[in-house]
Scaffold this motif. Structure first.
Motif, PDB file in Angstrom:
ATOM      1  N   SER A  29       0.816  -1.211   0.000  1.00 24.99           N
ATOM      2  CA  SER A  29       0.000   0.000   0.000  1.00 24.99           C
ATOM      3  C   SER A  29       0.850   1.261   0.000  1.00 24.99           C
ATOM      4  CB  SER A  29      -0.957   0.007   1.189  1.00 24.99           C
ATOM      5  OG  SER A  29      -0.244   0.184   2.392  1.00 24.99           O
ATOM      6  N   GLU A  30       2.155   1.159   0.367  1.00 29.93           N
ATOM      7  CA  GLU A  30       3.037   2.322   0.307  1.00 29.93           C
ATOM      8  C   GLU A  30       3.204   2.805  -1.130  1.00 29.93           C
ATOM      9  OE1 GLU A  30       6.753   1.482   2.139  1.00 29.93           O
ATOM     10  OE2 GLU A  30       5.902   1.373   4.148  1.00 29.93           O
ATOM     11  N   LYS A  31       3.052   1.912  -2.079  1.00 32.16           N
ATOM     12  CA  LYS A  31       3.188   2.261  -3.482  1.00 32.16           C
ATOM     13  C   LYS A  31       1.922   2.940  -4.019  1.00 32.16           C
ATOM     14  CE  LYS A  31       6.107  -1.754  -4.003  1.00 32.16           C
ATOM     15  NZ  LYS A  31       6.187  -3.106  -4.517  1.00 32.16           N
ATOM     16  N   GLN A  32       0.888   2.973  -3.208  1.00 27.55           N
ATOM     17  CA  GLN A  32      -0.395   3.511  -3.613  1.00 27.55           C
ATOM     18  C   GLN A  32      -0.313   5.023  -3.799  1.00 27.55           C
ATOM     19  OE1 GLN A  32      -3.546   3.013  -0.744  1.00 27.55           O
ATOM     20  NE2 GLN A  32      -4.705   1.778  -2.176  1.00 27.55           N
ATOM     21  N   SER A  33      -1.145   5.564  -4.629  1.00 24.73           N
ATOM     22  CA  SER A  33      -1.214   6.994  -4.867  1.00 24.73           C
ATOM     23  C   SER A  33      -1.607   7.745  -3.595  1.00 24.73           C
ATOM     24  CB  SER A  33      -2.251   7.253  -5.958  1.00 24.73           C
ATOM     25  OG  SER A  33      -2.549   8.616  -6.048  1.00 24.73           O
ATOM     26  N   THR A  34      -1.225   8.998  -3.511  1.00 22.87           N
ATOM     27  CA  THR A  34      -1.583   9.814  -2.348  1.00 22.87           C
ATOM     28  C   THR A  34      -2.908  10.548  -2.562  1.00 22.87           C
ATOM     29  OG1 THR A  34      -0.299  11.667  -3.212  1.00 22.87           O
ATOM     30  CG2 THR A  34       0.808  10.156  -1.683  1.00 22.87           C
ATOM     31  N   TYR A  35      -3.549  10.323  -3.693  1.00 21.57           N
ATOM     32  CA  TYR A  35      -4.829  10.965  -3.984  1.00 21.57           C
ATOM     33  C   TYR A  35      -5.969  10.007  -3.710  1.00 21.57           C
ATOM     34  CZ  TYR A  35      -8.614  13.186  -6.490  1.00 21.57           C
ATOM     35  OH  TYR A  35      -9.815  13.759  -6.808  1.00 21.57           O
ATOM     36  N   PRO A  36      -7.027  10.421  -3.098  1.00 26.46           N
ATOM     37  CA  PRO A  36      -7.256  11.709  -2.451  1.00 26.46           C
ATOM     38  C   PRO A  36      -6.660  11.729  -1.035  1.00 26.46           C
ATOM     39  CG  PRO A  36      -9.244  10.392  -2.340  1.00 26.46           C
ATOM     40  CD  PRO A  36      -8.227   9.580  -3.108  1.00 26.46           C
ATOM     41  N   PRO A  37      -6.355  12.915  -0.529  1.00 27.80           N
ATOM     42  CA  PRO A  37      -5.816  12.987   0.837  1.00 27.80           C
ATOM     43  C   PRO A  37      -6.869  12.561   1.860  1.00 27.80           C
ATOM     44  CG  PRO A  37      -6.207  15.184  -0.030  1.00 27.80           C
ATOM     45  CD  PRO A  37      -6.489  14.221  -1.151  1.00 27.80           C
ATOM     46  N   TYR A  38      -6.399  12.014   2.988  1.00 23.06           N
ATOM     47  CA  TYR A  38      -7.335  11.531   4.006  1.00 23.06           C
ATOM     48  C   TYR A  38      -6.726  11.665   5.389  1.00 23.06           C
ATOM     49  CZ  TYR A  38      -4.451   7.333   4.107  1.00 23.06           C
ATOM     50  OH  TYR A  38      -3.399   6.469   4.226  1.00 23.06           O
ATOM     51  N   ASN A  39      -7.593  11.648   6.400  1.00 19.68           N
ATOM     52  CA  ASN A  39      -7.213  11.602   7.816  1.00 19.68           C
ATOM     53  C   ASN A  39      -7.845  10.368   8.438  1.00 19.68           C
ATOM     54  OD1 ASN A  39      -6.011  14.132   7.613  1.00 19.68           O
ATOM     55  ND2 ASN A  39      -7.831  15.207   8.329  1.00 19.68           N
ATOM     56  N   ARG A  97      -9.906  13.336 -10.981  1.00 24.17           N
ATOM     57  CA  ARG A  97      -9.617  12.003 -11.500  1.00 24.17           C
ATOM     58  C   ARG A  97     -10.271  10.926 -10.637  1.00 24.17           C
ATOM     59  NH1 ARG A  97      -3.424  12.657  -9.818  1.00 24.17           N
ATOM     60  NH2 ARG A  97      -3.671  12.129  -7.634  1.00 24.17           N
ATOM     61  N   ASN A  98     -10.513   9.801 -11.251  1.00 19.85           N
ATOM     62  CA  ASN A  98     -11.092   8.664 -10.539  1.00 19.85           C
ATOM     63  C   ASN A  98     -10.071   8.120  -9.549  1.00 19.85           C
ATOM     64  OD1 ASN A  98     -13.333   8.994 -12.157  1.00 19.85           O
ATOM     65  ND2 ASN A  98     -12.726   7.412 -13.587  1.00 19.85           N
ATOM     66  N   PHE A  99     -10.565   7.469  -8.489  1.00 17.42           N
ATOM     67  CA  PHE A  99      -9.667   6.938  -7.477  1.00 17.42           C
ATOM     68  C   PHE A  99     -10.234   5.674  -6.862  1.00 17.42           C
ATOM     69  CE2 PHE A  99     -12.551   9.642  -5.098  1.00 17.42           C
ATOM     70  CZ  PHE A  99     -12.835   8.893  -3.973  1.00 17.42           C
ATOM     71  N   GLU A 100      -9.343   4.919  -6.235  1.00 18.24           N
ATOM     72  CA  GLU A 100      -9.729   3.779  -5.403  1.00 18.24           C
ATOM     73  C   GLU A 100      -8.752   3.740  -4.236  1.00 18.24           C
ATOM     74  OE1 GLU A 100     -11.126  -0.469  -6.475  1.00 18.24           O
ATOM     75  OE2 GLU A 100      -8.953  -0.611  -6.187  1.00 18.24           O
ATOM     76  N   ARG A 101      -9.268   3.794  -3.028  1.00 19.89           N
ATOM     77  CA  ARG A 101      -8.445   3.785  -1.815  1.00 19.89           C
ATOM     78  C   ARG A 101      -8.908   2.624  -0.955  1.00 19.89           C
ATOM     79  NH1 ARG A 101      -3.895   6.085  -0.121  1.00 19.89           N
ATOM     80  NH2 ARG A 101      -4.508   8.034  -1.082  1.00 19.89           N
ATOM     81  N   LYS A 102      -7.956   1.801  -0.489  1.00 18.67           N
ATOM     82  CA  LYS A 102      -8.291   0.644   0.339  1.00 18.67           C
ATOM     83  C   LYS A 102      -7.670   0.804   1.711  1.00 18.67           C
ATOM     84  CE  LYS A 102      -8.890  -2.642  -3.377  1.00 18.67           C
ATOM     85  NZ  LYS A 102      -8.743  -4.012  -3.805  1.00 18.67           N
TER      86      LYS A 102
END
Length: 151
Positions: A29-39, A97-102
């Protein structure tokens, strides 16, 4: 990439192969994009909140799914077509842009609610430990009842 030696953990913990798989998942998951930002907030001992900045997305553009301790948030912006083609930007700083965050959820963490306000998506979660998993005190010299043995 750093190599982590988990052998001391294997000597101390039973079932630490699960821990190794979590470390591998974190490395991926470190290789994952930083978009979108989250807390990620700790609201109380067992309550959490993930807040994501998703300006420009509507409720219809966002999908939230939980499957096998993985929280997946997906944003698919629908293209407006002709209206977007006619726009001319001098500066375009708002990403659409489209995103997917896990997110990997801990054991017994349940997603309670999701809300979107002012471009921020809030997802509330709680750790609910079942009674069978909570610690209990065993009196010395006591005998377990037959139905307690089966738990």
């Amino acid at each position: 990439m750093r190599t982590i030696d988990l052998s001391p953990l294997y000597r101390s913990f039973i079932g630490s192969d699960h821990l190794a798989s979590l470390v591998d998942a974190a490395a991926r998951s470190e290789k994952q994009s930083t978009y979108p930002p989250y807390n990620i907030e700790l609201l109380s001992d067992d309550k959490y909140r993930v807040t994501m900045a998703i300006a420009g997305f509507s409720k219809d553009d966002v999908t939230i799914q939980v499957e096998e301790n993985t929280l997946t948030i997906t944003g698919n912006k629908k293209v407006e077509g002709k209206e977007n083609a006619e726009r001319k930007y001098l500066h375009k700083g708002i990403s659409e842009r489209n995103f997917e965050r896990k997110f990997q959820l801990g054991d017994h963490v349940k997603v309670l609610a999701a809300d979107m306000e002012n471009g921020l998506l809030h997802i509330d979660m709680e750790r609910v430990i079942p009674d069978a998993k909570k610690p209990r005190t065993i009196e010395i010299g006591s005998r377990l009842l037959e139905n307690e043995r089966s738990q």
